[in-house]
Design an enzyme around this catalytic site. Structure first.
Site, PDB file in Angstrom:
ATOM      1  N   THR A  13      -1.070  71.757  31.835  1.00 29.36           N
ATOM      2  CA  THR A  13      -1.515  71.956  33.201  1.00 29.36           C
ATOM      3  C   THR A  13      -1.327  73.512  33.560  1.00 29.36           C
ATOM      4  O   THR A  13      -2.070  73.644  34.621  1.00 29.36           O
ATOM      5  CB  THR A  13      -0.516  71.107  33.868  1.00 29.36           C
ATOM      6  OG1 THR A  13       0.983  71.612  33.465  1.00 29.36           O
ATOM      7  CG2 THR A  13      -0.471  69.679  33.669  1.00 29.36           C
ATOM      8  N   CYS A 158      -2.506  88.693  24.181  1.00 32.28           N
ATOM      9  CA  CYS A 158      -3.565  88.845  24.869  1.00 32.28           C
ATOM     10  C   CYS A 158      -3.906  90.550  24.768  1.00 32.28           C
ATOM     11  O   CYS A 158      -4.929  90.936  24.740  1.00 32.28           O
ATOM     12  CB  CYS A 158      -3.929  88.296  25.959  1.00 32.28           C
ATOM     13  SG  CYS A 158      -2.363  88.306  27.063  1.00 32.28           S
ATOM     14  N   SER A 187      -4.907  86.600  35.175  1.00 30.00           N
ATOM     15  CA  SER A 187      -4.819  85.233  34.612  1.00 30.00           C
ATOM     16  C   SER A 187      -3.920  85.363  33.311  1.00 30.00           C
ATOM     17  O   SER A 187      -3.444  84.740  32.783  1.00 30.00           O
ATOM     18  CB  SER A 187      -6.423  84.946  34.132  1.00 30.00           C
ATOM     19  OG  SER A 187      -6.797  85.756  33.292  1.00 30.00           O
ATOM     20  N   HIS A 251      -9.029  91.850  29.839  1.00 32.39           N
ATOM     21  CA  HIS A 251      -7.982  93.068  29.481  1.00 32.39           C
ATOM     22  C   HIS A 251      -8.770  94.335  28.942  1.00 32.39           C
ATOM     23  O   HIS A 251      -9.420  94.039  27.949  1.00 32.39           O
ATOM     24  CB  HIS A 251      -6.982  92.841  28.628  1.00 32.39           C
ATOM     25  CG  HIS A 251      -6.028  91.591  29.038  1.00 32.39           C
ATOM     26  ND1 HIS A 251      -5.840  91.066  30.431  1.00 32.39           N
ATOM     27  CD2 HIS A 251      -4.990  91.056  28.271  1.00 32.39           C
ATOM     28  CE1 HIS A 251      -4.957  90.349  30.661  1.00 32.39           C
ATOM     29  NE2 HIS A 251      -4.345  90.145  29.381  1.00 32.39           N
TER      30      HIS A 251
END
Ligand code: NAP
Length: 361
Positions: A13, A158, A187, A251
């Site tokens: 989710t 990330c 995000s 990024h």
């Protein structure tokens, strides 16, 4: 379903879980049979569970709408329905580590986006184009865990995805020191602008734990498999500052590098443009055709224009020039929830399947 591998998304989710769901909607090798999240979501249909917090720009895939979300801690039940799982959950490190190990011990491999197991010496941190060979450590890990087919493989944080690939292509010149300032999308914290009003008209100079990961994880990726462990590389020495900026995805990093054997600018660009992933990686369904791309324009790469290069799986670079303190400086960019999270996870799983580590139960 044919002979696709059955897969569960643990943390389905969330921001990364939703990306996984979209990337796997029509995947040629994997079929999602379980969606799992916290107790708050379990028992709801996936549509009910995400209805006010669907964060993707594409709509919620029909095929998941009526699937009932499971509790991620119902490990045995989930393991009976899948061949392996992707894991991307927001839990503390200790609980995440134990939960991932529990899946592995139930003979269900875990391809993880979480950081909890990244420092474990026999857990590979994979960027398949760079250190796919580290997958061999899985055999030692299975011995430690006492499993036949269960193991944990992770993808790196990330923040490092933009600068590790271009520096990796220059290893023959022996990079000694790297300074990287990252400009990271919201995000990356699992948020959209609606959920992060403090970032509007603002830049926030702190992301908890990010600099430590950004400085240490590349050394594991450049490490060697020896005596049933991955021994981290000693060089290059990396220092970073990680900063949150008001963009949705992507990024970007400003990078400065010193080399032992200083290359020319032309040699660097040639090394980037001619970088080729091993054939086994190039043939994977999610692999970018050209991993690295150099822009000659002074104002590229730009987060908004270039994050989706190669479906968000490639890395773009630009502004390479000599520096007064370091040998060179440049800018680079990667998509944090695609290459930096779910896309990198899917590519790693494809690689592990191609190598025979992921099989049907
Ligand atoms: P997120 O949007 O906050 O989603 C968190 C997920 O974890 C949700 O599915 C949530 O379920 C589930 N969860 C929370 N508490 C739980 C519990 N007690 N038991 C079981 N499930 C629980 O987070 P995210 O951005 O997707 O990140 C997930 C992981 O990926 C984190 O470890 C993060 O560091 C890592 N990661 C993120 C990015 C990125 O770009 N966002 C990149 C690389 C790695 P409910 O909805 O039911 O609460």
């Amino acid at each position: 379903m044919g002979n696709k591998l059955k897969v569960g998304i643990i943390g389905a989710t969330g921001m990364v879980g939703q990306r996984f769901a979209c990337l796997l909607e029509n995947h040629p090798w994997f079929e999602v049979t379980v969606l799992a999240a916290s107790k708050n979501s379990s028992g709801m249909t996936y549509e009910e569970a995400v209805k006010d917090r669907w964060k993707m720009t594409t709509s919620l895939p029909e095929k998941y709408k009526d699937m009932v979300v499971k509790d991620a801690f119902e490990v045995e039940d989930i393991c009976n329905k899948v061949d392996f799982v992707f894991c991307a959950i927001s839990l503390n490190k200790k609980q995440t580590k134990l939960l991932e190990e529990e899946y592995a011990k139930h003979e269900t491999p875990v391809v993880s986006n979480n950081s909890a197991n990244r420092n474990v010496e026999d857990v590979p941190v994979l960027i398949p184009e760079i250190n796919g060979a580290h997958a061999q450590i899985i055999e030692s890990q299975k011995k430690r865990l006492g499993t036949k087919r269960g193991f944990i493989a992770v993808k790196p944080n990330c923040s490092i995805q933009s600068y590790v690939p271009p520096v990796n292509a220059l290893m023959e010149y022996e990079p000694q020191t790297i300074l990287a300032c990252t400009y990271q999308a919201i995000s990356g914290a699992g948020k959209t602008f609606n959920e992060c009003p403090e970032i509007l008209d603002n830049v926030i100079p702190f992301i908890d734990g990010e600099e430590e990961k950004s400085e240490n994880e590349p050394l594991k990726i450049w490490g060697k498999v020896e005596n049933n462990k991955i021994i981290n590389a000693q060089n290059p020495i990396i220092t970073t500052q990680c900063i949150r900026v008001p963009v949705t995805n992507g990024h970007l990093a400003a990078v400065f590098v010193n080399f032992k054997k200083k290359p020319s600018k032309e040699e660097i660009i040639k090394a980037w443009e001619s970088f080729k992933a091993p054939e086994i990686v190039l043939n994977l369904p999610s692999a970018p055709k050209q991993f690295l791309k150099y822009f000659t324009e002074d104002n590229r790469p730009q987060t908004n224009l270039d994050r989706d290069y190669e479906n968000g799986m490639g890395i773009t670079m630009g502004r390479l020039r000599e520096d007064k303190i370091f040998d060179y400086k440049f800018v680079c960019l990667s998509h944090n929830t695609l290459r930096g999270a779910a896309g990198g996870g899917v590519l790693s799983a494809e690689y592990l399947k191609a190598c025979g580590y992921l099989t049907a139960k």
